[in-house]
Design a protein around this motif. Structure first.
Motif, PDB file in Angstrom:
ATOM      1  N   TRP A  28       1.214   4.242 -37.188  1.00 57.46           N
ATOM      2  CA  TRP A  28       2.037   5.515 -37.040  1.00 57.46           C
ATOM      3  C   TRP A  28       0.982   5.630 -38.733  1.00 57.46           C
ATOM      4  CZ3 TRP A  28       4.444   7.546 -41.249  1.00 57.46           C
ATOM      5  CH2 TRP A  28       4.621   9.139 -41.500  1.00 57.46           C
ATOM      6  N   GLU A  29       1.417   4.541 -39.787  1.00 52.74           N
ATOM      7  CA  GLU A  29       0.717   4.739 -41.043  1.00 52.74           C
ATOM      8  C   GLU A  29      -0.798   4.922 -41.610  1.00 52.74           C
ATOM      9  OE1 GLU A  29       1.045   5.366 -45.301  1.00 52.74           O
ATOM     10  OE2 GLU A  29       2.616   5.907 -43.677  1.00 52.74           O
ATOM     11  N   ARG A  32      -1.831   8.234 -39.851  1.00 48.08           N
ATOM     12  CA  ARG A  32      -1.706   9.314 -41.231  1.00 48.08           C
ATOM     13  C   ARG A  32      -2.822   9.337 -42.471  1.00 48.08           C
ATOM     14  NH1 ARG A  32       1.970  10.158 -45.545  1.00 48.08           N
ATOM     15  NH2 ARG A  32       1.962   7.879 -46.263  1.00 48.08           N
ATOM     16  N   ARG A  36      -6.003  11.142 -44.094  1.00 49.47           N
ATOM     17  CA  ARG A  36      -6.226  12.090 -45.263  1.00 49.47           C
ATOM     18  C   ARG A  36      -7.661  11.276 -45.511  1.00 49.47           C
ATOM     19  NH1 ARG A  36      -1.044  10.478 -48.587  1.00 49.47           N
ATOM     20  NH2 ARG A  36      -2.308  11.897 -49.945  1.00 49.47           N
TER      21      ARG A  36
END
Length: 531
Positions: A28-29, A32, A36
């Motif tokens: 998940w990180e 993300r 970005r």
């Protein structure tokens, strides 16, 4: 007992849960951080920035436009880089590649100090003496020339260079081509290997510069100008694969190319046509412009390294450490965009060193001490940026001062004297008044006598120290020293003893350029120009 079993079971379930949740959290990180990064990349691309290394290299040009498409260098166009079983990157046909880039051993071993930056002409006798201890490593032809001690140093150097005449003629013709391109530059395996073309280019530039210096001393100025023009044309080759390494190669080429210009001006060997040709060649040079391109290329290069790691070990790059890679790529790109590129004014040829120290240096100081996983990879990728910028400003000051010095000599030949100020050079001898790369103001120029002037840049601290030079223990200018300037002088620096200054550990000497009140009489036998 049952309660203890319940507790142990809960602990075991928690550990299993964490083990199962950790990959999901990392996944998940990573997603993300990837979003970005892609959003920031798109914002830069909308501004016209390029972040892919391949975009800087481009497609293969026609052979008639490619510097490396020459008979002796053609093996480079067939070069392939592969990863061996042990994981090391290497050329598949390394023997052919290394042979194509081989230059004579003596040009690498020859000691050529940049003494002209301190007003000292090149001592060819001393330079040749540096080869004597390594005579066993020279090829027979070079060793035979070195042993002809009945000849002057300049004659022996000219004979050494003449051994390579066919190669130099080939390179001089190739230097006129508009591009330099090699196929393996786009191979990310090249990120992990030492490329032989860069030392080859430095050796070639040094040889043209050395031959030009000798030709100046033999009053063959037209031939010397041609060699200087070739040496300056070689500056374009590294920028076709722009990176910090390419910028340093170009800096070395530029330092060598300016030596014969200085030598000819110091001895007043250049004629009007020679000076006009040199002025035209120098007007095309802009090291700040090239360095800014190299900063952009270095950013793309480092991003490519991160991508290569992710591609070679996809389980690590995409799952376990993907979030680290994407976070560091964004920080790297942002650092270049916000803290490096703004201080490089390519149009004016200025490096805003003062602005960097005040607004941007604290950022890099903090970054250099970080241990955060989202920052430490980007921190490891950066050279000491302040030192890199000082090198850029110093090399651009060479161009600016050489351009001004050539124009001053043209003025003197026309009017029999030097001008009262640099403003009198424009627009007849220069398009505009020369700019000091370290401050953006005009270069400092003082006419001290009818036949003598002081010309200098204000140096790394941007302060006018009156044309003072700080020398290191080797007697060469300490280019990064504070309280010193970067001087273009035709007067040798007196070897005055001095102690440490400003907390410096080396023994330094200070000299006020052109202010020696007790010059030593010249000895024609020891005069380097007579070698």
């Amino acid at each position: 007992m049952r309660k203890l079993l319940w507790i142990l079971g809960g602990v075991a379930a928690g550990i299993v849960g964490l083990i199962l949740l950790a990959p999901a959290a990392l996944w998940w990180e990573t997603g993300r951080r990837q979003k970005r990064w892609e959003a920031y990349k798109e914002s830069l691309e909308r501004q016209g920035e390029r972040l892919d290394w391949e975009d800087f290299i481009g497609s293969r040009p026609p052979d008639e436009e490619n510097f490396f498409a020459t008979p002796s260098l053609r093996p480079l166009l067939e070069g392939r880089i592969v990863f061996r079983e042990n994981g090391e990157a290497a050329f598949a046909d390394e023997g052919k590649i290394r042979a194509a880039c081989r230059m004579p051993e003596w040009i690498r071993l020859l000691s050529l100090s940049p003494g002209y930056m301190a007003g000292k002409p090149l001592d060819l006798t001393k330079a040749l003496a540096s080869l004597e201890s390594a005579s066993g490593r020279l090829d027979p032809k070079a060793a035979a020339v070195l042993g002809q001690t009945n000849l002057s140093a300049a004659d022996r150097v000219e004979r050494l260079v003449s051994i390579e005449e066919p190669r130099l003629a080939e390179l001089a013709a190739a230097a006129r081509r508009s591009r330099a391109w090699l196929p393996y530059w786009t191979n990310r395996a090249s990120f992990f290997i030492s490329l032989p073309e860069w030392p080859f280019l430095k050796a070639a530039g040094r040889m043209f510069s050395l031959r030009a210096t000798v030709r100046v001393r033999h009053n063959r100025s037209r031939e010397a100008v041609e060699d200087v023009e070739t040496a300056l044309r070689l500056l374009r080759a590294p920028t076709n694969a722009p990176s910090f390494l390419a910028a340093f190669v170009e800096a070395a080429l530029l330092c060598d190319a300016c030596r014969p210009i200085w030598e000819g001006l110091a001895a007043r060997r250049w004629g009007k046509e020679d000076l006009a040709a040199l002025q035209e060649a120098l007007d095309r040079a802009n090291y700040v412009r090239d360095a800014k391109l190299c900063f952009r290329g270095e950013r793309a290069f480092e991003i490519g390294v991160f991508k290569s790691v992710a591609e070679r070990w996809p389980w690590i790059g995409n799952r376990i450490a993907g979030c680290l890679i994407y976070a560091n790529m964004r920080l790297l790109a942002e650092s270049f965009q916000e803290h490096c590129l703004p201080v490089l004014d390519a149009e004016r040829g200025v490096v805003r060193l003062g602005e960097f120290r005040i607004r941007h240096a604290p950022f890099f100081e903090t970054l250099s001490h970080t241990r955060h996983p989202y920052r430490f990879l980007a921190a490891m990728s950066f050279q000491p940026v302040d030192r890199v910028l000082v090198v850029i400003a110093r090399r651009q000051s060479l161009i600016s001062m050489a351009r001004a010095a050539v124009a001053l000599e043209r003025f003197r030949l026309r009017f029999g004297r030097y001008p009262e100020s640099l403003d009198q050079l424009a627009p007849r001898f220069l398009a505009q008044t020369p700019v000091d790369p370290s401050t953006g103001e005009r270069l400092v120029y003082r006419l001290e006598e009818k036949d003598k002037f002081v010309l200098y840049s204000r140096g790394p601290d941007g302060e006018d120290d009156g044309g003072r030079i700080i020398l290191n223990k080797r007697g060469l200018p300490d280019l990064g020293a504070k309280d010193s300037d970067w001087v273009w002088s035709y007067t040798p620096v007196p070897l005055l003893s001095g102690g440490p200054s400003g907390g410096r550990s080396s023994v330094e000497r200070k000299w006020h350029a052109g202010r020696d009140s007790n010059p030593q009489p010249s000895d024609p036998k020891s005069d380097a120009l007579s070698n």
